[in-house]
Write a protein that holds these residues in place. Structure first.
Motif, PDB file in Angstrom:
ATOM      1  N   CYS A 142       6.808   7.297  11.986  1.00 17.74           N
ATOM      2  CA  CYS A 142       6.510   8.361  11.023  1.00 17.74           C
ATOM      3  C   CYS A 142       5.893   7.726   9.791  1.00 17.74           C
ATOM      4  O   CYS A 142       6.453   6.808   9.237  1.00 17.74           O
ATOM      5  CB  CYS A 142       7.804   9.086  10.651  1.00 17.74           C
ATOM      6  SG  CYS A 142       7.620  10.231   9.283  1.00 17.74           S
ATOM      7  N   SER A 143       4.749   8.193   9.381  1.00 16.51           N
ATOM      8  CA  SER A 143       4.111   7.572   8.231  1.00 16.51           C
ATOM      9  C   SER A 143       3.821   8.595   7.145  1.00 16.51           C
ATOM     10  O   SER A 143       3.400   9.707   7.404  1.00 16.51           O
ATOM     11  CB  SER A 143       2.793   6.906   8.651  1.00 16.51           C
ATOM     12  OG  SER A 143       1.888   7.862   9.119  1.00 16.51           O
ATOM     13  N   SER A 144       4.099   8.171   5.926  1.00 11.04           N
ATOM     14  CA  SER A 144       3.729   8.946   4.753  1.00 11.04           C
ATOM     15  C   SER A 144       3.599   7.970   3.616  1.00 11.04           C
ATOM     16  O   SER A 144       3.849   6.790   3.779  1.00 11.04           O
ATOM     17  CB  SER A 144       4.790  10.003   4.437  1.00 11.04           C
ATOM     18  OG  SER A 144       6.020   9.397   4.141  1.00 11.04           O
ATOM     19  N   ASP A 174       9.626   8.210   3.258  1.00 11.78           N
ATOM     20  CA  ASP A 174       9.053   7.640   4.472  1.00 11.78           C
ATOM     21  C   ASP A 174      10.189   7.238   5.411  1.00 11.78           C
ATOM     22  O   ASP A 174      11.309   6.947   4.960  1.00 11.78           O
ATOM     23  CB  ASP A 174       8.185   6.426   4.134  1.00 11.78           C
ATOM     24  CG  ASP A 174       7.254   6.010   5.273  1.00 11.78           C
ATOM     25  OD1 ASP A 174       7.209   6.720   6.299  1.00 11.78           O
ATOM     26  OD2 ASP A 174       6.571   4.969   5.129  1.00 11.78           O
ATOM     27  N   ILE A 207      11.174   4.648   8.674  1.00  9.76           N
ATOM     28  CA  ILE A 207      10.821   3.477   9.475  1.00  9.76           C
ATOM     29  C   ILE A 207      11.738   3.460  10.690  1.00  9.76           C
ATOM     30  O   ILE A 207      12.962   3.577  10.553  1.00  9.76           O
ATOM     31  CB  ILE A 207      10.977   2.169   8.681  1.00  9.76           C
ATOM     32  CG1 ILE A 207      10.096   2.197   7.436  1.00  9.76           C
ATOM     33  CG2 ILE A 207      10.639   0.960   9.557  1.00  9.76           C
ATOM     34  CD1 ILE A 207      10.816   2.622   6.187  1.00  9.76           C
ATOM     35  N   ASP A 217       8.367   1.305  14.819  1.00  5.61           N
ATOM     36  CA  ASP A 217       7.727   0.444  13.813  1.00  5.61           C
ATOM     37  C   ASP A 217       8.167  -1.008  13.977  1.00  5.61           C
ATOM     38  O   ASP A 217       7.395  -1.931  13.721  1.00  5.61           O
ATOM     39  CB  ASP A 217       8.101   0.917  12.400  1.00  5.61           C
ATOM     40  CG  ASP A 217       7.531   2.281  12.077  1.00  5.61           C
ATOM     41  OD1 ASP A 217       6.319   2.477  12.292  1.00  5.61           O
ATOM     42  OD2 ASP A 217       8.290   3.150  11.619  1.00  5.61           O
ATOM     43  N   PRO A 246      -1.951   2.711  10.616  1.00  2.00           N
ATOM     44  CA  PRO A 246      -0.927   3.142   9.664  1.00  2.00           C
ATOM     45  C   PRO A 246      -1.484   3.132   8.240  1.00  2.00           C
ATOM     46  O   PRO A 246      -2.381   2.349   7.921  1.00  2.00           O
ATOM     47  CB  PRO A 246       0.171   2.087   9.835  1.00  2.00           C
ATOM     48  CG  PRO A 246      -0.537   0.868  10.342  1.00  2.00           C
ATOM     49  CD  PRO A 246      -1.656   1.388  11.204  1.00  2.00           C
ATOM     50  N   HIS A 300       2.801   3.080   4.400  1.00  3.63           N
ATOM     51  CA  HIS A 300       3.761   2.977   5.500  1.00  3.63           C
ATOM     52  C   HIS A 300       3.863   1.532   5.988  1.00  3.63           C
ATOM     53  O   HIS A 300       4.953   1.039   6.281  1.00  3.63           O
ATOM     54  CB  HIS A 300       3.354   3.890   6.646  1.00  3.63           C
ATOM     55  CG  HIS A 300       4.327   3.875   7.790  1.00  3.63           C
ATOM     56  ND1 HIS A 300       5.612   4.355   7.667  1.00  3.63           N
ATOM     57  CD2 HIS A 300       4.226   3.398   9.067  1.00  3.63           C
ATOM     58  CE1 HIS A 300       6.257   4.192   8.821  1.00  3.63           C
ATOM     59  NE2 HIS A 300       5.431   3.608   9.682  1.00  3.63           N
ATOM     60  N   ASN A 344       6.111  -0.324   3.796  1.00  2.00           N
ATOM     61  CA  ASN A 344       7.508   0.073   3.998  1.00  2.00           C
ATOM     62  C   ASN A 344       8.097  -0.544   5.263  1.00  2.00           C
ATOM     63  O   ASN A 344       9.276  -0.911   5.302  1.00  2.00           O
ATOM     64  CB  ASN A 344       7.616   1.600   4.050  1.00  2.00           C
ATOM     65  CG  ASN A 344       7.323   2.250   2.709  1.00  2.00           C
ATOM     66  OD1 ASN A 344       7.468   1.617   1.663  1.00  2.00           O
ATOM     67  ND2 ASN A 344       6.889   3.499   2.733  1.00  2.00           N
TER      68      ASN A 344
END
Length: 481
Positions: free
Chosen positions: A24-26, A50, A52, A108, A358, A362, A365
Protein backbone atom coordinates in the motif's frame (compact mmCIF):
# COMPACT_ATOMS: atom_id res chain seq x y z
CA UNK A 1 19.14 -22.70 2.86
CA UNK A 2 17.67 -24.81 4.64
CA UNK A 3 18.09 -21.88 6.46
CA UNK A 4 19.61 -22.97 9.66
CA UNK A 5 16.81 -22.36 12.07
CA UNK A 6 13.94 -23.64 9.99
CA UNK A 7 13.77 -27.16 11.31
CA UNK A 8 14.20 -25.97 14.89
CA UNK A 9 11.76 -23.09 14.67
CA UNK A 10 9.08 -24.24 12.24
CA UNK A 11 7.21 -26.21 14.88
CA UNK A 12 6.67 -22.95 16.68
CA UNK A 13 5.27 -21.13 13.63
CA UNK A 14 1.90 -19.52 14.16
CA UNK A 15 -1.09 -21.30 12.69
CA UNK A 16 -2.67 -17.94 11.96
CA UNK A 17 -2.95 -17.42 8.21
CA UNK A 18 -3.66 -13.92 7.00
CA UNK A 19 -4.68 -13.02 3.47
CA UNK A 20 -1.88 -11.84 1.18
CA UNK A 21 -1.27 -8.16 1.67
CA UNK A 22 -0.71 -5.96 -1.34
CA UNK A 23 1.82 -3.18 -0.92
CA UNK A 24 0.00 0.00 0.00
CA UNK A 25 1.56 3.28 -0.98
CA UNK A 26 0.74 6.84 -0.08
CA UNK A 27 2.73 9.93 0.70
CA UNK A 28 5.11 9.53 3.63
CA UNK A 29 8.12 11.23 5.12
CA UNK A 30 11.83 10.91 4.43
CA UNK A 31 14.04 8.10 5.72
CA UNK A 32 15.86 10.02 8.42
CA UNK A 33 16.90 7.77 11.27
CA UNK A 34 19.71 7.14 13.69
CA UNK A 35 21.94 4.15 14.43
CA UNK A 36 20.23 3.71 17.77
CA UNK A 37 17.16 2.32 16.04
CA UNK A 38 15.09 4.91 17.92
CA UNK A 39 15.00 7.76 15.44
CA UNK A 40 12.91 10.77 16.22
CA UNK A 41 9.77 10.50 14.07
CA UNK A 42 9.59 14.26 13.85
CA UNK A 43 12.87 14.51 11.95
CA UNK A 44 11.56 15.69 8.58
CA UNK A 45 8.61 13.30 8.76
CA UNK A 46 5.27 13.87 7.03
CA UNK A 47 1.94 13.25 8.71
CA UNK A 48 0.62 11.37 5.65
CA UNK A 49 -0.45 7.88 6.64
CA UNK A 50 1.13 4.85 5.01
CA UNK A 51 1.15 1.07 5.49
CA UNK A 52 4.22 -1.15 5.07
CA UNK A 53 3.65 -4.88 4.65
CA UNK A 54 6.09 -7.62 5.70
CA UNK A 55 6.09 -11.40 5.16
CA UNK A 56 8.08 -12.95 8.01
CA UNK A 57 8.84 -16.59 8.96
CA UNK A 58 9.65 -17.88 12.49
CA UNK A 59 13.22 -16.57 12.46
CA UNK A 60 13.70 -17.64 16.09
CA UNK A 61 11.60 -19.58 18.58
CA UNK A 62 9.69 -16.54 19.91
CA UNK A 63 10.08 -14.20 16.93
CA UNK A 64 6.50 -14.49 15.66
CA UNK A 65 5.13 -14.14 19.20
CA UNK A 66 6.63 -10.63 19.19
CA UNK A 67 4.89 -9.40 16.02
CA UNK A 68 2.19 -7.41 17.82
CA UNK A 69 4.75 -5.65 20.02
CA UNK A 70 7.02 -4.99 17.04
CA UNK A 71 4.15 -3.35 15.15
CA UNK A 72 3.25 -1.23 18.21
CA UNK A 73 6.86 -0.12 18.72
CA UNK A 74 7.18 0.86 15.06
CA UNK A 75 3.95 2.87 15.18
CA UNK A 76 5.12 4.61 18.35
CA UNK A 77 8.30 5.60 16.50
CA UNK A 78 6.38 6.70 13.39
CA UNK A 79 2.75 7.52 14.39
CA UNK A 80 1.66 8.00 10.77
CA UNK A 81 2.99 4.57 9.69
CA UNK A 82 1.53 1.09 10.13
CA UNK A 83 3.63 -2.08 9.95
CA UNK A 84 1.35 -4.92 8.89
CA UNK A 85 3.00 -8.32 9.34
CA UNK A 86 1.93 -11.55 7.66
CA UNK A 87 3.37 -14.67 9.35
CA UNK A 88 4.57 -17.65 7.32
CA UNK A 89 6.10 -20.99 8.21
CA UNK A 90 9.52 -21.85 6.84
CA UNK A 91 7.84 -24.56 4.77
CA UNK A 92 5.47 -22.22 2.93
CA UNK A 93 7.52 -19.01 2.99
CA UNK A 94 8.88 -19.35 -0.55
CA UNK A 95 5.52 -20.42 -1.99
CA UNK A 96 3.69 -17.52 -0.34
CA UNK A 97 6.28 -15.04 -1.50
CA UNK A 98 6.40 -16.36 -5.06
CA UNK A 99 2.60 -16.35 -5.29
CA UNK A 100 2.53 -12.68 -4.32
CA UNK A 101 5.48 -11.83 -6.59
CA UNK A 102 3.86 -13.57 -9.55
CA UNK A 103 0.64 -11.65 -8.89
CA UNK A 104 2.63 -8.43 -9.07
CA UNK A 105 1.81 -7.49 -5.46
CA UNK A 106 4.61 -8.73 -3.22
CA UNK A 107 5.00 -7.56 0.38
CA UNK A 108 7.15 -4.49 0.84
CA UNK A 109 9.55 -6.56 2.95
CA UNK A 110 10.24 -10.30 3.08
CA UNK A 111 12.71 -12.19 5.25
CA UNK A 112 14.79 -14.37 2.91
CA UNK A 113 18.35 -15.55 2.40
CA UNK A 114 20.67 -13.18 0.59
CA UNK A 115 21.37 -15.93 -1.91
CA UNK A 116 17.79 -15.50 -3.16
CA UNK A 117 18.27 -11.84 -4.11
CA UNK A 118 19.49 -12.53 -7.65
CA UNK A 119 16.33 -14.56 -8.41
CA UNK A 120 14.01 -11.64 -7.65
CA UNK A 121 16.34 -9.07 -9.24
CA UNK A 122 16.01 -11.08 -12.47
CA UNK A 123 12.23 -10.87 -12.15
CA UNK A 124 12.41 -7.10 -11.67
CA UNK A 125 10.55 -7.26 -8.36
CA UNK A 126 13.14 -5.97 -5.89
CA UNK A 127 13.47 -2.36 -4.79
CA UNK A 128 16.94 -0.83 -4.82
CA UNK A 129 17.23 1.31 -1.69
CA UNK A 130 20.72 2.68 -2.34
CA UNK A 131 19.43 6.23 -2.77
CA UNK A 132 17.10 6.12 0.24
CA UNK A 133 19.01 4.35 3.02
CA UNK A 134 20.56 7.09 5.14
CA UNK A 135 24.25 7.19 6.13
CA UNK A 136 23.21 6.61 9.76
CA UNK A 137 21.46 3.41 8.73
CA UNK A 138 24.30 2.17 6.54
CA UNK A 139 26.97 2.97 9.13
CA UNK A 140 25.08 1.02 11.81
CA UNK A 141 25.84 -2.27 10.02
CA UNK A 142 29.05 -4.22 9.93
CA UNK A 143 30.36 -3.93 6.38
CA UNK A 144 30.72 -7.64 5.52
CA UNK A 145 27.08 -8.74 6.08
CA UNK A 146 25.73 -5.59 4.42
CA UNK A 147 27.62 -6.48 1.24
CA UNK A 148 25.58 -9.69 0.99
CA UNK A 149 22.44 -7.63 0.46
CA UNK A 150 23.87 -6.14 -2.73
CA UNK A 151 23.77 -7.28 -6.33
CA UNK A 152 25.76 -5.27 -8.81
CA UNK A 153 25.39 -1.62 -7.77
CA UNK A 154 22.07 -2.14 -5.97
CA UNK A 155 21.28 -2.53 -2.24
CA UNK A 156 18.14 -4.60 -1.71
CA UNK A 157 17.52 -4.54 2.02
CA UNK A 158 19.27 -4.97 5.36
CA UNK A 159 20.85 -8.11 6.89
CA UNK A 160 19.46 -9.62 10.08
CA UNK A 161 22.53 -11.66 10.96
CA UNK A 162 25.61 -13.30 9.58
CA UNK A 163 25.65 -16.93 10.70
CA UNK A 164 28.77 -19.05 10.31
CA UNK A 165 28.60 -22.68 9.24
CA UNK A 166 31.09 -24.19 11.67
CA UNK A 167 31.50 -27.50 13.48
CA UNK A 168 30.36 -28.37 17.00
CA UNK A 169 32.11 -30.56 19.53
CA UNK A 170 31.23 -32.37 22.78
CA UNK A 171 33.57 -30.80 25.34
CA UNK A 172 33.91 -33.96 27.45
CA UNK A 173 34.73 -36.15 24.45
CA UNK A 174 37.18 -33.60 23.03
CA UNK A 175 39.09 -33.49 26.29
CA UNK A 176 39.05 -37.28 26.67
CA UNK A 177 40.62 -37.47 23.20
CA UNK A 178 43.35 -35.03 24.26
CA UNK A 179 42.21 -32.25 21.89
CA UNK A 180 43.15 -28.72 22.93
CA UNK A 181 39.86 -27.24 21.76
CA UNK A 182 40.61 -23.76 23.11
CA UNK A 183 43.72 -23.59 20.94
CA UNK A 184 41.74 -24.86 17.96
CA UNK A 185 39.10 -22.17 18.52
CA UNK A 186 41.77 -19.47 18.48
CA UNK A 187 44.19 -20.78 15.86
CA UNK A 188 42.26 -23.29 13.76
CA UNK A 189 43.61 -26.61 12.53
CA UNK A 190 44.87 -28.19 9.34
CA UNK A 191 43.14 -31.10 7.65
CA UNK A 192 45.92 -33.41 8.80
CA UNK A 193 45.47 -32.30 12.43
CA UNK A 194 41.70 -32.66 12.15
CA UNK A 195 41.98 -36.13 10.62
CA UNK A 196 44.13 -37.39 13.50
CA UNK A 197 41.91 -35.71 16.10
CA UNK A 198 38.70 -37.37 14.96
CA UNK A 199 40.42 -40.75 14.83
CA UNK A 200 41.02 -40.33 18.57
CA UNK A 201 37.33 -39.63 19.09
CA UNK A 202 36.23 -43.02 17.78
CA UNK A 203 35.07 -45.51 20.44
CA UNK A 204 34.51 -49.17 19.52
CA UNK A 205 32.86 -52.10 21.22
CA UNK A 206 34.28 -55.13 19.44
CA UNK A 207 33.67 -54.60 15.72
CA UNK A 208 30.89 -52.10 16.32
CA UNK A 209 31.51 -48.36 16.42
CA UNK A 210 29.85 -46.92 19.51
CA UNK A 211 30.98 -43.35 18.82
CA UNK A 212 32.29 -41.70 15.66
CA UNK A 213 34.80 -38.88 15.59
CA UNK A 214 32.80 -36.79 13.16
CA UNK A 215 29.30 -36.83 11.61
CA UNK A 216 27.90 -34.38 9.06
CA UNK A 217 24.40 -34.38 7.58
CA UNK A 218 24.66 -35.50 3.96
CA UNK A 219 21.22 -36.83 2.99
CA UNK A 220 20.08 -35.36 -0.33
CA UNK A 221 20.93 -31.73 -0.99
CA UNK A 222 22.40 -31.24 2.51
CA UNK A 223 25.57 -32.80 1.13
CA UNK A 224 26.33 -29.55 -0.67
CA UNK A 225 26.71 -27.83 2.72
CA UNK A 226 29.45 -30.28 3.67
CA UNK A 227 31.37 -29.89 0.44
CA UNK A 228 30.94 -26.11 0.30
CA UNK A 229 32.34 -25.44 3.77
CA UNK A 230 35.34 -27.67 3.05
CA UNK A 231 36.31 -26.22 -0.34
CA UNK A 232 36.18 -22.66 1.00
CA UNK A 233 39.15 -23.67 3.15
CA UNK A 234 41.06 -25.05 0.16
CA UNK A 235 41.58 -21.81 -1.75
CA UNK A 236 38.09 -21.67 -3.30
CA UNK A 237 36.06 -19.15 -1.26
CA UNK A 238 33.56 -18.83 -4.12
CA UNK A 239 32.46 -20.76 -7.18
CA UNK A 240 34.19 -18.07 -9.24
CA UNK A 241 37.62 -16.47 -9.00
CA UNK A 242 38.01 -12.69 -8.96
CA UNK A 243 38.41 -12.76 -12.76
CA UNK A 244 35.15 -14.77 -12.98
CA UNK A 245 36.60 -18.16 -13.90
CA UNK A 246 34.77 -21.20 -12.50
CA UNK A 247 36.89 -22.34 -9.56
CA UNK A 248 35.92 -25.95 -8.93
CA UNK A 249 38.09 -27.29 -11.73
CA UNK A 250 41.15 -26.52 -9.56
CA UNK A 251 43.35 -29.44 -8.54
CA UNK A 252 42.63 -28.45 -4.93
CA UNK A 253 39.02 -29.53 -5.48
CA UNK A 254 40.20 -33.07 -6.17
CA UNK A 255 42.28 -33.08 -2.96
CA UNK A 256 39.21 -32.18 -0.90
CA UNK A 257 37.25 -35.00 -2.54
CA UNK A 258 40.05 -37.41 -1.61
CA UNK A 259 39.90 -36.16 2.00
CA UNK A 260 36.14 -36.77 2.14
CA UNK A 261 36.71 -40.43 1.28
CA UNK A 262 39.65 -40.72 3.68
CA UNK A 263 37.60 -39.73 6.72
CA UNK A 264 35.03 -42.43 5.94
CA UNK A 265 37.65 -45.05 5.07
CA UNK A 266 39.49 -44.25 8.33
CA UNK A 267 36.33 -45.25 10.22
CA UNK A 268 36.08 -41.77 11.73
CA UNK A 269 32.76 -41.16 9.95
CA UNK A 270 29.88 -43.60 9.25
CA UNK A 271 29.95 -45.59 6.01
CA UNK A 272 26.26 -44.71 5.70
CA UNK A 273 27.06 -40.99 5.75
CA UNK A 274 24.99 -40.26 2.63
CA UNK A 275 21.81 -41.29 4.49
CA UNK A 276 22.38 -39.14 7.59
CA UNK A 277 19.94 -36.23 7.56
CA UNK A 278 20.04 -33.10 9.76
CA UNK A 279 17.74 -34.57 12.42
CA UNK A 280 19.70 -37.80 12.73
CA UNK A 281 22.99 -35.90 12.85
CA UNK A 282 21.79 -33.81 15.82
CA UNK A 283 20.30 -36.85 17.54
CA UNK A 284 23.63 -38.69 17.21
CA UNK A 285 25.39 -35.73 18.81
CA UNK A 286 22.99 -35.46 21.79
CA UNK A 287 23.05 -39.23 22.39
CA UNK A 288 26.86 -39.39 22.42
CA UNK A 289 27.27 -41.21 19.11
CA UNK A 290 29.72 -38.63 17.74
CA UNK A 291 32.39 -36.35 19.19
CA UNK A 292 32.05 -33.63 16.54
CA UNK A 293 29.06 -32.69 14.43
CA UNK A 294 28.43 -30.45 11.44
CA UNK A 295 27.03 -28.23 10.11
CA UNK A 296 27.39 -26.69 13.55
CA UNK A 297 25.36 -23.54 14.16
CA UNK A 298 25.46 -21.08 17.02
CA UNK A 299 21.88 -21.82 17.99
CA UNK A 300 22.82 -25.46 18.61
CA UNK A 301 24.49 -24.40 21.85
CA UNK A 302 21.12 -23.09 23.01
CA UNK A 303 19.39 -26.31 21.90
CA UNK A 304 21.93 -28.43 23.78
CA UNK A 305 21.52 -26.28 26.90
CA UNK A 306 17.75 -26.68 26.80
CA UNK A 307 18.03 -30.46 26.43
CA UNK A 308 20.45 -30.49 29.37
CA UNK A 309 17.88 -28.65 31.48
CA UNK A 310 15.23 -31.22 30.57
CA UNK A 311 17.56 -34.06 31.55
CA UNK A 312 18.34 -32.38 34.86
CA UNK A 313 14.63 -31.91 35.58
CA UNK A 314 13.90 -35.50 34.51
CA UNK A 315 11.63 -34.06 31.84
CA UNK A 316 10.32 -36.75 29.52
CA UNK A 317 10.53 -34.42 26.51
CA UNK A 318 14.33 -34.58 26.44
CA UNK A 319 15.75 -36.41 23.41
CA UNK A 320 15.47 -40.14 24.04
CA UNK A 321 18.79 -41.64 25.13
CA UNK A 322 20.47 -38.23 25.29
CA UNK A 323 23.28 -37.29 27.67
CA UNK A 324 24.37 -33.93 29.11
CA UNK A 325 26.41 -32.13 26.44
CA UNK A 326 28.51 -28.98 26.67
CA UNK A 327 28.56 -27.68 23.09
CA UNK A 328 31.85 -26.26 21.77
CA UNK A 329 32.11 -24.18 18.57
CA UNK A 330 34.91 -25.42 16.30
CA UNK A 331 36.29 -24.17 12.98
CA UNK A 332 36.41 -26.19 9.77
CA UNK A 333 39.93 -27.46 9.01
CA UNK A 334 42.03 -25.80 6.30
CA UNK A 335 43.59 -27.64 3.39
CA UNK A 336 46.86 -27.49 1.43
CA UNK A 337 48.31 -24.54 3.31
CA UNK A 338 45.40 -22.31 2.36
CA UNK A 339 44.06 -19.69 4.80
CA UNK A 340 40.87 -20.48 6.74
CA UNK A 341 37.70 -19.07 5.18
CA UNK A 342 34.43 -19.37 7.10
CA UNK A 343 31.24 -20.18 5.24
CA UNK A 344 28.63 -17.54 6.13
CA UNK A 345 24.91 -17.44 5.61
CA UNK A 346 23.33 -14.00 5.62
CA UNK A 347 19.55 -13.66 5.85
CA UNK A 348 17.66 -10.44 6.09
CA UNK A 349 14.86 -8.05 5.29
CA UNK A 350 14.71 -7.77 1.51
CA UNK A 351 12.78 -4.87 -0.06
CA UNK A 352 10.27 -5.57 -2.82
CA UNK A 353 8.28 -3.46 -5.26
CA UNK A 354 5.10 -4.18 -7.19
CA UNK A 355 4.43 -3.71 -10.90
CA UNK A 356 4.04 0.02 -10.38
CA UNK A 357 6.95 2.24 -9.38
CA UNK A 358 6.57 3.04 -5.66
CA UNK A 359 6.29 6.69 -4.69
CA UNK A 360 9.44 8.22 -3.16
CA UNK A 361 7.52 8.65 0.10
CA UNK A 362 6.46 5.02 0.29
CA UNK A 363 9.96 3.85 -0.65
CA UNK A 364 11.40 5.90 2.22
CA UNK A 365 8.84 4.42 4.61
CA UNK A 366 9.68 0.86 3.56
CA UNK A 367 13.34 1.55 4.29
CA UNK A 368 12.42 2.86 7.74
CA UNK A 369 10.54 -0.37 8.45
CA UNK A 370 13.31 -2.64 7.11
CA UNK A 371 15.88 -0.83 9.21
CA UNK A 372 13.65 -0.98 12.29
CA UNK A 373 13.40 -4.78 11.94
CA UNK A 374 17.12 -5.27 11.27
CA UNK A 375 18.54 -3.12 14.06
CA UNK A 376 18.20 -2.09 17.69
CA UNK A 377 15.95 -3.99 20.07
CA UNK A 378 14.33 -6.23 17.43
CA UNK A 379 17.70 -7.45 16.15
CA UNK A 380 19.17 -7.81 19.63
CA UNK A 381 16.24 -9.89 20.89
CA UNK A 382 16.21 -12.21 17.87
CA UNK A 383 19.97 -12.67 17.59
CA UNK A 384 20.33 -13.37 21.30
CA UNK A 385 17.74 -16.11 21.02
CA UNK A 386 19.61 -17.58 18.06
CA UNK A 387 23.02 -17.19 19.77
CA UNK A 388 24.34 -15.42 16.66
CA UNK A 389 26.66 -12.42 16.76
CA UNK A 390 25.20 -8.93 16.55
CA UNK A 391 26.01 -7.13 13.30
CA UNK A 392 24.77 -3.62 14.13
CA UNK A 393 26.04 -1.09 16.62
CA UNK A 394 22.47 -0.45 17.77
CA UNK A 395 21.88 -4.20 18.24
CA UNK A 396 25.00 -4.56 20.36
CA UNK A 397 23.94 -1.58 22.46
CA UNK A 398 20.42 -2.94 22.99
CA UNK A 399 21.81 -6.38 23.86
CA UNK A 400 23.82 -4.99 26.78
CA UNK A 401 20.70 -5.01 28.96
CA UNK A 402 19.69 -8.53 27.92
CA UNK A 403 20.79 -11.74 29.59
CA UNK A 404 21.96 -14.69 27.50
CA UNK A 405 23.42 -17.93 28.84
CA UNK A 406 26.24 -18.42 26.38
CA UNK A 407 29.70 -19.95 26.72
CA UNK A 408 32.15 -17.01 26.46
CA UNK A 409 34.69 -19.25 24.70
CA UNK A 410 32.10 -19.91 22.00
CA UNK A 411 31.35 -16.20 21.68
CA UNK A 412 35.05 -15.53 21.12
CA UNK A 413 35.32 -18.45 18.68
CA UNK A 414 32.47 -17.12 16.55
CA UNK A 415 34.12 -13.70 16.46
CA UNK A 416 37.27 -15.35 15.08
CA UNK A 417 35.21 -17.18 12.45
CA UNK A 418 33.41 -13.97 11.48
CA UNK A 419 36.77 -12.23 11.05
CA UNK A 420 37.62 -14.46 8.10
CA UNK A 421 34.18 -15.07 6.64
CA UNK A 422 34.04 -15.47 2.87
CA UNK A 423 33.34 -12.05 1.36
CA UNK A 424 30.18 -11.34 -0.57
CA UNK A 425 30.44 -11.47 -4.37
CA UNK A 426 27.89 -9.03 -5.76
CA UNK A 427 30.13 -8.77 -8.84
CA UNK A 428 29.23 -12.27 -10.10
CA UNK A 429 26.74 -11.80 -12.97
CA UNK A 430 23.34 -13.33 -12.40
CA UNK A 431 23.72 -15.51 -15.52
CA UNK A 432 27.01 -17.03 -14.32
CA UNK A 433 25.55 -17.68 -10.88
CA UNK A 434 22.56 -19.45 -12.41
CA UNK A 435 24.85 -21.69 -14.47
CA UNK A 436 26.88 -22.59 -11.37
CA UNK A 437 23.70 -23.52 -9.46
CA UNK A 438 22.57 -25.68 -12.40
CA UNK A 439 25.92 -27.49 -12.44
CA UNK A 440 25.74 -28.00 -8.70
CA UNK A 441 22.23 -29.45 -8.84
CA UNK A 442 22.73 -31.65 -11.90
CA UNK A 443 26.32 -32.84 -11.48
CA UNK A 444 27.99 -32.01 -8.15
CA UNK A 445 25.28 -33.14 -5.72
CA UNK A 446 24.51 -36.51 -7.37
CA UNK A 447 28.19 -37.27 -7.94
CA UNK A 448 29.05 -36.32 -4.35
CA UNK A 449 26.31 -38.64 -3.08
CA UNK A 450 27.86 -41.43 -5.16
CA UNK A 451 31.31 -40.61 -3.75
CA UNK A 452 30.01 -40.80 -0.17
CA UNK A 453 28.40 -44.15 -0.96
CA UNK A 454 31.75 -45.37 -2.38
CA UNK A 455 30.18 -45.94 -5.80
CA UNK A 456 32.71 -43.70 -7.60
CA UNK A 457 36.23 -42.49 -6.84
CA UNK A 458 37.27 -38.89 -6.11
CA UNK A 459 38.98 -38.88 -9.50
CA UNK A 460 35.73 -39.93 -11.21
CA UNK A 461 33.79 -37.12 -9.59
CA UNK A 462 36.47 -34.53 -10.33
CA UNK A 463 36.53 -35.53 -14.01
CA UNK A 464 32.74 -35.30 -14.23
CA UNK A 465 32.66 -31.84 -12.64
CA UNK A 466 35.52 -30.56 -14.80
CA UNK A 467 33.99 -31.83 -18.05
CA UNK A 468 30.60 -30.35 -17.20
CA UNK A 469 32.20 -27.01 -16.23
CA UNK A 470 34.16 -26.78 -19.48
CA UNK A 471 30.98 -27.53 -21.41
CA UNK A 472 29.11 -24.82 -19.47
CA UNK A 473 31.78 -22.10 -19.27
CA UNK A 474 34.29 -23.00 -21.99
CA UNK A 475 38.00 -23.85 -21.70
CA UNK A 476 38.85 -20.21 -21.00
CA UNK A 477 36.08 -19.83 -18.44
CA UNK A 478 37.41 -22.31 -15.88
CA UNK A 479 40.48 -22.58 -13.66
CA UNK A 480 43.20 -24.70 -15.26
CA UNK A 481 45.98 -25.30 -12.74
Amino acid sequence: MARKFRVLASVLALSVSLSALAACSSKGGDASSSPSGTASPSAGASEAKDTITALLPPVSANYQNNFEQMAKDFNALYPNLTLKIEPASWEDMTQKLDTQVNAGSPPDIAFIGSDGISKYVQQGMLMDITDVATPDMINDFDKAPLEYMKKGDGLYGFPAYMEIHALGGNKQFLEEAGIDWKNVQKNGWTYEEFREAIKKGVVKEGDKTKRYGFVFANAGVTSKDYLNILIKNAGMPSAFTQDLKYAYTSKNYLEVLKAVRQLIDDGSMPKELSSVDAGKRWNMFLTGQTMITGKGLATFENSANKNNEKLKANDGSAVEGSIPVEYIVLPVPSFLGQPPVSSPAVDGYVTFRGKKEPTPEHKANVVKAAYFLASGKVAATTNNELFVAHITKSGREAAKSMTVNRNPDNVAAVEVLLSHAAPARPDIPVELGAKAIKLEDEVIIPKFQALLANEITPEDMYAAVKNAAIKEFGQDGVVQD
